[in-house]
Design a protein around this motif. Structure first.
Motif, PDB file in Angstrom:
ATOM      1  N   HIS A  13      10.741  85.830   8.386  1.00  0.00           N
ATOM      2  CA  HIS A  13       9.861  86.136  10.068  1.00  0.00           C
ATOM      3  C   HIS A  13      11.748  86.006  11.215  1.00  0.00           C
ATOM      4  CE1 HIS A  13       8.597  88.326  14.048  1.00  0.00           C
ATOM      5  NE2 HIS A  13       8.630  87.268  14.135  1.00  0.00           N
ATOM      6  N   ILE A  14      12.257  84.630  10.633  1.00  0.00           N
ATOM      7  CA  ILE A  14      13.329  84.433  11.271  1.00  0.00           C
ATOM      8  C   ILE A  14      14.284  83.413  10.577  1.00  0.00           C
ATOM      9  CG2 ILE A  14      14.065  82.185  13.086  1.00  0.00           C
ATOM     10  CD1 ILE A  14      10.509  82.538  14.176  1.00  0.00           C
ATOM     11  N   ASP A  15      15.665  83.483  10.353  1.00  0.00           N
ATOM     12  CA  ASP A  15      16.487  82.826   9.831  1.00  0.00           C
ATOM     13  C   ASP A  15      17.434  82.271  10.861  1.00  0.00           C
ATOM     14  OD1 ASP A  15      17.377  82.936   6.414  1.00  0.00           O
ATOM     15  OD2 ASP A  15      18.995  82.404   8.373  1.00  0.00           O
ATOM     16  N   HIS A  16      17.755  80.653   9.832  1.00  0.00           N
ATOM     17  CA  HIS A  16      18.415  79.917  11.022  1.00  0.00           C
ATOM     18  C   HIS A  16      20.122  80.057  10.505  1.00  0.00           C
ATOM     19  CE1 HIS A  16      17.085  76.892   9.015  1.00  0.00           C
ATOM     20  NE2 HIS A  16      18.310  75.770   9.900  1.00  0.00           N
ATOM     21  N   GLU A  17      20.097  80.099   9.689  1.00  0.00           N
ATOM     22  CA  GLU A  17      21.694  80.142   8.532  1.00  0.00           C
ATOM     23  C   GLU A  17      22.320  81.723   8.314  1.00  0.00           C
ATOM     24  OE1 GLU A  17      22.399  76.873   6.577  1.00  0.00           O
ATOM     25  OE2 GLU A  17      20.446  75.794   6.931  1.00  0.00           O
ATOM     26  N   SER A  18      23.543  81.368   8.803  1.00  0.00           N
ATOM     27  CA  SER A  18      24.204  82.889   8.425  1.00  0.00           C
ATOM     28  C   SER A  18      25.596  82.187   8.730  1.00  0.00           C
ATOM     29  CB  SER A  18      24.115  83.622   9.185  1.00  0.00           C
ATOM     30  OG  SER A  18      22.825  84.220   8.962  1.00  0.00           O
ATOM     31  N   TYR A  19      26.189  82.159   7.591  1.00  0.00           N
ATOM     32  CA  TYR A  19      27.520  81.472   7.398  1.00  0.00           C
ATOM     33  C   TYR A  19      29.000  82.768   7.503  1.00  0.00           C
ATOM     34  CZ  TYR A  19      26.826  77.536   5.527  1.00  0.00           C
ATOM     35  OH  TYR A  19      26.366  75.960   4.684  1.00  0.00           O
ATOM     36  N   SER A  20      28.549  84.415   8.035  1.00  0.00           N
ATOM     37  CA  SER A  20      29.357  85.240   8.801  1.00  0.00           C
ATOM     38  C   SER A  20      28.844  85.852   9.470  1.00  0.00           C
ATOM     39  CB  SER A  20      29.648  85.726   7.512  1.00  0.00           C
ATOM     40  OG  SER A  20      29.095  86.428   6.717  1.00  0.00           O
ATOM     41  N   HIS A  21      29.118  87.275  10.242  1.00  0.00           N
ATOM     42  CA  HIS A  21      28.674  87.508  10.746  1.00  0.00           C
ATOM     43  C   HIS A  21      27.755  89.163  10.586  1.00  0.00           C
ATOM     44  CE1 HIS A  21      32.691  89.115  11.577  1.00  0.00           C
ATOM     45  NE2 HIS A  21      32.225  90.669  11.686  1.00  0.00           N
TER      46      HIS A  21
ATOM     47  N   ARG B 295      14.964  88.007  13.193  1.00  0.00           N
ATOM     48  CA  ARG B 295      15.304  87.412  13.559  1.00  0.00           C
ATOM     49  C   ARG B 295      16.471  86.207  13.723  1.00  0.00           C
ATOM     50  NH1 ARG B 295      13.072  90.114  18.496  1.00  0.00           N
ATOM     51  NH2 ARG B 295      11.207  90.919  17.770  1.00  0.00           N
ATOM     52  N   VAL B 296      17.138  86.752  14.052  1.00  0.00           N
ATOM     53  CA  VAL B 296      18.232  85.644  13.935  1.00  0.00           C
ATOM     54  C   VAL B 296      18.794  85.003  14.775  1.00  0.00           C
ATOM     55  CG1 VAL B 296      19.657  86.732  11.492  1.00  0.00           C
ATOM     56  CG2 VAL B 296      19.805  87.183  13.904  1.00  0.00           C
ATOM     57  N   VAL B 297      18.675  83.533  14.120  1.00  0.00           N
ATOM     58  CA  VAL B 297      19.349  82.295  15.419  1.00  0.00           C
ATOM     59  C   VAL B 297      20.566  82.035  14.994  1.00  0.00           C
ATOM     60  CG1 VAL B 297      18.223  80.432  16.053  1.00  0.00           C
ATOM     61  CG2 VAL B 297      16.453  81.634  14.651  1.00  0.00           C
ATOM     62  N   ILE B 298      21.758  81.754  15.735  1.00  0.00           N
ATOM     63  CA  ILE B 298      22.514  81.203  15.937  1.00  0.00           C
ATOM     64  C   ILE B 298      22.856  79.498  15.813  1.00  0.00           C
ATOM     65  CG2 ILE B 298      25.221  80.774  16.997  1.00  0.00           C
ATOM     66  CD1 ILE B 298      24.719  84.214  17.668  1.00  0.00           C
ATOM     67  N   ARG B 299      23.397  79.158  14.552  1.00  0.00           N
ATOM     68  CA  ARG B 299      23.370  76.845  14.552  1.00  0.00           C
ATOM     69  C   ARG B 299      24.514  77.019  15.176  1.00  0.00           C
ATOM     70  NH1 ARG B 299      22.936  74.476   9.302  1.00  0.00           N
ATOM     71  NH2 ARG B 299      24.402  75.494   9.141  1.00  0.00           N
ATOM     72  N   GLU B 300      24.885  76.164  16.090  1.00  0.00           N
ATOM     73  CA  GLU B 300      26.012  75.327  16.465  1.00  0.00           C
ATOM     74  C   GLU B 300      25.502  73.753  16.925  1.00  0.00           C
ATOM     75  OE1 GLU B 300      29.653  75.207  18.530  1.00  0.00           O
ATOM     76  OE2 GLU B 300      28.442  76.980  17.046  1.00  0.00           O
TER      77      GLU B 300
ATOM     78  N   ILE C 263      18.682  88.230  18.747  1.00  0.00           N
ATOM     79  CA  ILE C 263      19.444  86.845  18.708  1.00  0.00           C
ATOM     80  C   ILE C 263      18.763  85.732  19.167  1.00  0.00           C
ATOM     81  CG2 ILE C 263      21.404  85.290  18.604  1.00  0.00           C
ATOM     82  CD1 ILE C 263      22.864  88.221  18.496  1.00  0.00           C
ATOM     83  N   SER C 264      18.565  84.191  18.899  1.00  0.00           N
ATOM     84  CA  SER C 264      17.932  82.762  19.637  1.00  0.00           C
ATOM     85  C   SER C 264      19.596  82.271  19.097  1.00  0.00           C
ATOM     86  CB  SER C 264      17.129  82.811  19.334  1.00  0.00           C
ATOM     87  OG  SER C 264      16.722  82.551  18.664  1.00  0.00           O
ATOM     88  N   PHE C 265      19.584  81.249  20.352  1.00  0.00           N
ATOM     89  CA  PHE C 265      19.887  80.042  19.194  1.00  0.00           C
ATOM     90  C   PHE C 265      19.507  78.410  18.778  1.00  0.00           C
ATOM     91  CE2 PHE C 265      22.515  81.691  23.538  1.00  0.00           C
ATOM     92  CZ  PHE C 265      23.940  81.993  22.667  1.00  0.00           C
ATOM     93  N   CYS C 266      20.198  78.216  18.326  1.00  0.00           N
ATOM     94  CA  CYS C 266      19.286  76.104  17.806  1.00  0.00           C
ATOM     95  C   CYS C 266      20.718  75.404  17.325  1.00  0.00           C
ATOM     96  CB  CYS C 266      18.960  76.578  16.399  1.00  0.00           C
ATOM     97  SG  CYS C 266      19.075  76.016  15.362  1.00  0.00           S
ATOM     98  N   THR C 267      20.220  74.158  17.370  1.00  0.00           N
ATOM     99  CA  THR C 267      21.472  73.203  17.623  1.00  0.00           C
ATOM    100  C   THR C 267      20.560  72.651  15.704  1.00  0.00           C
ATOM    101  OG1 THR C 267      20.476  71.591  19.085  1.00  0.00           O
ATOM    102  CG2 THR C 267      21.744  73.149  19.577  1.00  0.00           C
TER     103      THR C 267
ATOM    104  N   SER D 108      18.198  80.753   4.680  1.00  0.00           N
ATOM    105  CA  SER D 108      18.400  81.798   3.923  1.00  0.00           C
ATOM    106  C   SER D 108      20.653  81.612   3.780  1.00  0.00           C
ATOM    107  CB  SER D 108      18.300  82.612   3.543  1.00  0.00           C
ATOM    108  OG  SER D 108      18.047  83.708   4.558  1.00  0.00           O
ATOM    109  N   PRO D 109      20.667  80.563   3.652  1.00  0.00           N
ATOM    110  CA  PRO D 109      22.082  81.214   3.319  1.00  0.00           C
ATOM    111  C   PRO D 109      23.076  81.937   3.040  1.00  0.00           C
ATOM    112  CG  PRO D 109      22.005  78.571   2.820  1.00  0.00           C
ATOM    113  CD  PRO D 109      20.486  79.462   3.686  1.00  0.00           C
TER     114      PRO D 109
END
Length: 590
Positions: free
Chosen positions: A222-230, A242-247, A272-276, A205-206
């Motif tokens: 439950h989880i989301d991996h799309e946020s454009y701002s902090h 559960r928010v996922v930081i994407r790099e 916070i967790s991570f994804c690529t 949900s960006p």
């Protein structure tokens, strides 16, 4: 098969361990502390974590000396389209596992678009023999595009009825906000089934906040991996996601998103967790994978223990797989890394599924792709094309056309840019001087032979053409250029070889990457693929393109969820309105 009774005996030191790791410092992510500890492993599971595991040693037990090293749980990538790396599962494991990534969460959705869900049986068989765990989520539906584009297989609620109860399905993959907001029946049924079977719903949900976010959360995501701002990231965490930081290789959000922690409440760290998401081989070879994200987080001011938790336990808990992975503890799978020290975080030795994969940064395990079935061989089911097929015809023989182009202002941002183009012989002409190229998306699955045409800008292409058949989310054939003959040659080259990526200039193929696996992946080694990626990039630059990765940008053009505009085989898409648009705004005879 090892029985529970055998594991109980192994935990009680009644049978010897296969492997012991001694004299290391444990990063205990469960308690957030570092202390000396030894680890014993039996049949791919950890059976002891103590200050002395000598009781678990037998005559055949292997010893690893971890003096001066920190023991860290295997890292978990919480959202990745492996196919976007263009590597087969075997070659992706060869690329990522030595960097400490021992588990990934994926929908394998790019494969589904070409070979269907049943076709994944071959992929799952390949994964079973790899030192890499794949926690699979069935896509909420396919295709993802709104309006719907053409793929080989459409996932529906009936598939969720069949697969969600199964042990190897870990949730609902990449549920986009718009599918929920429009109350798509198949999507709503999938979400209801997920709740029934207590499977997590993975969201996408960006730029979603306020009431729109509240409505999205009512779906049970439950989880989301799309946020454009902090700020968006923190709001989602505060509302329980559960928010996922994407790099990824092209979308760099860690520096921005991690501000929710470094400038916000400390408690957000547990969310916070991570994804690529999407990575290419050359990027991982140059910088690393999740280990790179850990280092970036530490450099941004995150405490090493917190960064390690974000890369391991937090993701395991978010995806409800912390019963098997995410920490170094008795009963957990033996996914263990030896790193130099927490603050530097250079992975030196990797144990995954109890197997030694690398030791002191040297490969131990050999990665050999399996024999491929005919069903997985790439095939673009479309007749060869002519230059005239790429022309944009209009009813006026000469004059000008006011045209809406899809203007790339970043890898994940596309806006409308209106330009005036010349009409010659009833065809609207691309214009390199105005940075406008022609683009086509051609249906390649043998379903309907769709061919959509439009215009792109922001690419700086002055001559030639580029094309790709690896193009999520539908993996149709995408061609762009300013020369129609070169566009035809690019398309036909990929049709002839069964899929890939190509750069053409003045009637010559100047760079070609063949992707024989479903037209989207290859068994080339990561190093071989990286070399091809560099060759393609340099070739595209010869056409004048100044984008960081023209082929990657091209492959993303059909993703409608990237704001605001896209193009699929169905036509030009305005995602803000969830509808097609006509790129020709006005025709003039003079």
């Amino acid at each position: 098969m090892t029985t529970l009774a055998q594991y109980l005996d192994a935990g009680a030191a009644k049978v010897p361990a296969d492997l012991v790791i001694e004299h290391g410092t444990l990063a205990n992510v469960d308690t957030g502390e570092f202390y000396p500890a030894d680890v014993a492993v039996y049949q791919q599971r950890i059976v002891a974590v103590d200050n002395d595991v000598s009781a678990y040693v037998g005559p055949k037990t292997r010893h690893i000396d971890a003096t001066g090293k920190t023991l860290v749980p295997g890292l978990i990538d919480g959202h990745i389209h492996v196919e976007c790396s263009k590597l087969s599962m075997t070659r992706f494991a060869q690329l990522a596992v030595p960097h400490g990534t021992t588990s990934i969460v994926s929908g394998l959705d790019e494969y589904i678009s070409v070979i269907g869900v049943k076709g994944l049986d071959e992929i799952f068989a390949e994964i079973k023999n790899l030192p890499l765990k794949v926690f699979w989520g069935l896509p909420y539906k396919t295709p993802y595009t709104i309006p719907k584009s053409t793929i080989a297989y459409n996932v529906t609620a009936a598939d969720h009825e069949h697969y969600l109860p199964q042990e190897n399905c870990y949730g609902v993959w990449e549920t986009v906000k718009e599918a929920v907001a429009t109350k798509d029946p198949d999507t709503l049924k999938a979400l209801e089934l997920a709740k029934r079977y207590h499977k997590p719903i993975f969201g996408c949900s960006p730029m979603t906040r306020g009431r729109d976010l509240n409505a999205f959360l009512m779906s049970g995501v439950h989880i989301d991996h799309e946020s454009y701002s902090h700020e968006e990231f923190l709001e989602k965490a505060r509302k329980g996601l559960r928010v996922v930081i994407r790099e990824s290789s092209v979308t760099k959000f860690l520096a921005e998103n991690v501000r929710a922690l470094t400038e916000g409440p400390a408690g957000v760290a547990r969310h916070i967790s991570f994804c690529t998401d999407d990575v290419n081989a050359r990027d991982v070879l140059a910088h690393g994978h999740l280990d790179h994200m850990v280092r970036l987080a530490i450099q941004a001011g995150v405490a090493p223990m917190t960064a390690i938790q974000m890369a391991s336990l937090n993701g395991a808990e978010a995806y409800h797989v912390d019963d098997t992975v995410g920490s170094i503890a008795p009963g957990k799978d033996a996914d263990i890394l030896l790193v130099d020290r927490p603050g530097a975080f250079h992975v030196e030795t990797v144990i995954s599924k109890g197997q030694l994969v690398t030791e002191n940064q040297q490969p131990v395990l050999t990665f050999t792709p399996p024999r491929r079935s005919a069903a997985l061989q790439g095939q673009l089911k479309h007749p060869l094309l002519k230059p005239a097929d790429f022309a944009y015809p209009v009813d006026t023989s000469a004059g000008t056309a006011r045209v809406r182009t899809i203007h790339s202002v970043g890898p994940f941002v596309r806006k409308a840019k209106d330009v005036t183009l010349t009409i010659h012989d009833g065809q609207v002409q691309p214009d390199a001087a105005q940075d406008v190229a022609a683009v086509s998306v051609i249906e390649r699955h043998g379903v309907n032979q769709n061919h959509a045409r439009g215009f792109i800008s922001g690419w700086s292409i002055t001559h030639g053409a580029i094309a790709t058949s690896a193009a999520p989310d539908d993996n149709n054939l995408v061609v762009a250029g300013v020369d129609l003959a070169d566009m035809a040659l690019a398309a036909n080259t990929l049709i002839d070889c069964g899929g890939g990526q190509v750069v053409v200039d003045h009637g010559q193929v100047i760079a070609l990457l063949k992707l024989p696996l479903a037209g989207i992946a290859t068994d080339l080694t990561p190093q071989e693929l990286a070399a091809k990626e560099i060759e393609l990039k340099h070739a595209a630059e010869q056409l004048g393109s100044t984008l960081p990765d023209p082929l990657f940008y091209l492959s993303f053009l059909p993703i409608t969820a990237i704001p605001d505009l896209a193009i699929t085989d169905g036509g030009n898409v305005d995602y803000t309105q969830l509808t097609y648009f006509d790129p020709i705004l006005k025709l003039s005879n003079s």
